[in-house]
Scaffold this motif. Structure first.
Motif, PDB file in Angstrom:
ATOM      1  N   ASP A 224       0.803  -1.217   0.000  1.00 50.36           N
ATOM      2  CA  ASP A 224       0.000   0.000   0.000  1.00 50.36           C
ATOM      3  C   ASP A 224       0.839   1.272   0.000  1.00 50.36           C
ATOM      4  OD1 ASP A 224      -2.197   1.701   0.122  1.00 50.36           O
ATOM      5  OD2 ASP A 224      -2.341   1.582   2.297  1.00 50.36           O
TER       6      ASP A 224
ATOM      7  N   LYS B 135       1.379   8.849  -1.918  1.00 47.50           N
ATOM      8  CA  LYS B 135       0.828   9.607  -0.790  1.00 47.50           C
ATOM      9  C   LYS B 135       1.912   9.718   0.277  1.00 47.50           C
ATOM     10  CE  LYS B 135      -4.166   8.992  -0.821  1.00 47.50           C
ATOM     11  NZ  LYS B 135      -5.333   8.436  -0.112  1.00 47.50           N
TER      12      LYS B 135
ATOM     13  N   LYS C  40      -3.274  -1.641  -7.213  1.00 51.13           N
ATOM     14  CA  LYS C  40      -3.093  -0.249  -6.782  1.00 51.13           C
ATOM     15  C   LYS C  40      -2.588   0.599  -7.946  1.00 51.13           C
ATOM     16  CE  LYS C  40      -1.801   2.957  -3.334  1.00 51.13           C
ATOM     17  NZ  LYS C  40      -1.384   3.243  -1.995  1.00 51.13           N
TER      18      LYS C  40
ATOM     19  N   GLU D 215      -6.596  11.397  -6.238  1.00 49.18           N
ATOM     20  CA  GLU D 215      -7.814  11.030  -5.491  1.00 49.18           C
ATOM     21  C   GLU D 215      -8.951  12.035  -5.663  1.00 49.18           C
ATOM     22  OE1 GLU D 215      -7.136   8.992  -1.684  1.00 49.18           O
ATOM     23  OE2 GLU D 215      -8.952   9.964  -0.966  1.00 49.18           O
TER      24      GLU D 215
ATOM     25  N   ARG E 218      -9.848   6.654  -6.711  1.00 53.98           N
ATOM     26  CA  ARG E 218      -8.812   6.252  -5.747  1.00 53.98           C
ATOM     27  C   ARG E 218      -9.377   6.108  -4.331  1.00 53.98           C
ATOM     28  NH1 ARG E 218      -2.472   8.068  -5.271  1.00 53.98           N
ATOM     29  NH2 ARG E 218      -2.049   6.923  -3.354  1.00 53.98           N
TER      30      ARG E 218
ATOM     31  N   LEU F  46      -9.781   2.892  -2.237  1.00 51.20           N
ATOM     32  CA  LEU F  46      -8.711   2.291  -1.423  1.00 51.20           C
ATOM     33  C   LEU F  46      -8.934   2.580   0.065  1.00 51.20           C
ATOM     34  CD1 LEU F  46      -5.610   3.195  -3.632  1.00 51.20           C
ATOM     35  CD2 LEU F  46      -6.683   0.958  -3.410  1.00 51.20           C
ATOM     36  N   ASN F  47      -9.843   3.502   0.340  1.00 52.51           N
ATOM     37  CA  ASN F  47     -10.127   3.838   1.741  1.00 52.51           C
ATOM     38  C   ASN F  47     -11.221   2.966   2.348  1.00 52.51           C
ATOM     39  OD1 ASN F  47      -8.244   5.935   1.642  1.00 52.51           O
ATOM     40  ND2 ASN F  47      -9.758   7.335   0.774  1.00 52.51           N
TER      41      ASN F  47
END
Ligand code: GLY
Length: 352
Positions: free
Chosen positions: A138, A144, A222, A232, A236, A239-240
Motif C-alpha cells: 500500500d 501519498k 493499486k 484522489e 482512488r 482504497l479507503n
C-alpha cells in the motif's frame, strides 16, 4: 523477480523479489537517470538495526556516498518535529536536487521520507524500500506522503511519486506476527474492492506461502487505480474501504490498535452497515470476517457507535455536511456513496 510499472505524473518501476536489499545500490544506480551518487537513508531504529548496514553497504559498493538519519520507531515520530529534523539533516549535509533520499522501512519512514523528499528543495529523487507487508502493498506505491498533526493523522502531506520502489519480501521474515497481520488487512481489502478472484484465492490460500504473487497482485491493482486517479479526485477513494471507521478505532485506542487491525474491523462495520442501511444488496461481512480471522486479524469493535462517530466527523473523506463511504456492492466491486453526516451515526450503529 516481478516488475510492475506505474504510469502516473512520474513513471516508475516497482521490483518485487527475494534478496533485492543487498543489490539495492546497483538497482538504484541503473534505474535512476540523472541522479548524483549521494544518498540519504531515512529509517527508524528497529529497521536500522536489522537492515541499515545491508542497505548502506550496497549503496557504498555501488559507488554512492551515504548519510543516514534514524528516528525512534512508532507513530509518535510521524510528527512535524521529526519532519523538520529530517529536512534540516538534508540541508546540513548539503543534499542537492539530483541527490537521492531512500526511505527504508514501513509506512512511517516511507510517508515521512516521502514528504521530506517532496518538500526539500521543492523535490528531490526518492526511493522507497518497504520492509513491512503494509508498506509493500500500500503505502510505498502511489505517492501519498504525510505527517500527522496534533489534530489528526496525515493532515500535512503531498502527492509525490517515488522514482523507484524496491520490495525485497525476505524482509517480511523478521516481522512480528501482528505486524505481518496488519498488512494482511490491506491485502484482503484489495480482493473485496477490486478482484473477486483474488479474494477467493485468499479464502483458500496462505498469504505467506504465496508472498510474491500476493504482493505483485496488490501492487498491480493499486497501480491501476493510481494510473487513473493519482490525486484522489474520484476512484482512488475506494482504497479507503474500511478506513473511515478504521481511523476512528485507531484514534479511540490512542493507537494501541494498529492500522491494519483497525481497518479489518472497519471493513466489517462498513459492509454490515451498508447492507443494513439498504445501500447494497448483500452482506459480505461474514465472508470478509472469515478471511480476516484466518489471517489473525481482530473482527470485533471495542468502541461504541457514538465514540466512533465523533472521531469520524473529522475524517479527510468528509466534505461539508457529507461524508464519502466505500460500499462493497458485489464481492470484488465497490462504489463510493456520499451520505449526509447526520446519517453516519446510524450507519455505524447498523454495522456494529
Ligand atoms: N492508502 C490509500 C491510497 O494510497 O490511496
Amino acid at each position: 523477480m516481478n516488475r510492475v510499472t506505474v504510469n502516473a505524473s512520474k513513471d516508475y518501476n516497482i521490483y518485487i523479489g527475494s534478496g533485492l536489499l543487498k543489490n539495492c545500490g546497483e538497482m538504484i544506480k541503473n534505474e535512476i537517470k540523472g541522479s548524483s551518487s549521494f544518498a540519504a537513508v531515512i529509517t527508524d531504529d528497529i529497521v536500522d538495526g536489522i537492515y541499515g548496514d545491508t542497505v548502506i553497504k550496497s549503496l557504498n559498493d555501488a559507488g554512492f556516498k551515504t548519510v543516514k538519519y534514524v528516528f525512534p520507531h512508532g507513530e509518535e515520530s510521524k510528527s512535524l518535529e521529526t519532519y523538520s529534523d529530517i529536512i534540516n539533516f538534508l540541508a546540513r549535509n548539503h543534499l542537492t536536487r539530483t541527490d537521492i533520499l531512500v526511505s527504508l522501512g514501513g509506512g512511517i519512514p516511507g510517508d515521512m521520507g516521502g514528504f521530506a523528499a517532496a518538500t526539500y528543495l521543492r523535490g528531490i529523487k526518492f526511493i522507497q524500500i518497504p520492509t513491512t507487508l503494509l508498506s509493500a502493498v500500500d503505502s510505498s506505491v502511489g505517492g501519498k506522503t504525510a505527517v500527522n498533526l496534533p489534530t489528526g493523522k496525515n493532515l500535512a502531506g503531498a502527492f509525490y511519486q517515488p522514482d523507484l520502489v524496491i520490495c525485497d519480501y525476505d524482509t517480511l521474515n523478521t516481522l512480528p506476527g501482528e505486524i505481518f497481520a496488519d498488512g494482511c488487512a490491506e491485502v484482503i481489502k484489495y480482493g473485496v474492492i477490486m478482484d473477486k478472484e483474488f479474494f477467493d484465492f485468499l479464502k483458500n490460500n496462505s498469504i505467506k506461502d504465496n508472498i510474491e504473487y500476493v504482493i505483485s497482485r496488490c501492487v498491480e491493482l493499486k497501480r491501476d487505480i493510481v494510473d487513473s486517479d493519482e490525486k484522489e479526485t474520484g476512484i482512488r477513494a475506494i482504497l479507503n474501504f474500511g478506513h473511515t471507521v478504521g481511523h476512528a478505532i485507531e484514534i479511540n485506542s490512542d493507537f494501541e490498535i494498529s492500522h491494519g487491525s483497525a481497518v479489518a474491523i472497519g471493513m466489517i462495520i462498513a459492509s454490515k452497515g451498508a447492507f443494513n442501511s439498504g445501500l447494497c444488496k448483500a452482506d459480505f461481512s461474514e465472508e470478509i470476517k472469515d478471511v480476516l480471522i484466518k489471517n489473525s486479524l481482530p473482527v470485533s469493535c471495542p468502541f461504541g457507535s457514538r465514540e466512533l462517530f465523533d472521531v469520524s466527523c473529522s475524517d479527510k473523506k468528509r466534505s461539508g455536511d457529507t461524508i464519502k463511504l466505500i460500499i462493497p456492492e458485489e464481492m470484488g466491486k465497490c462504489v463510493i456513496k456520499k451520505i449526509p453526516l447526520t446519517s453516519l451515526l446510524d450507519f455505524i450503529e447498523k454495522g456494529l
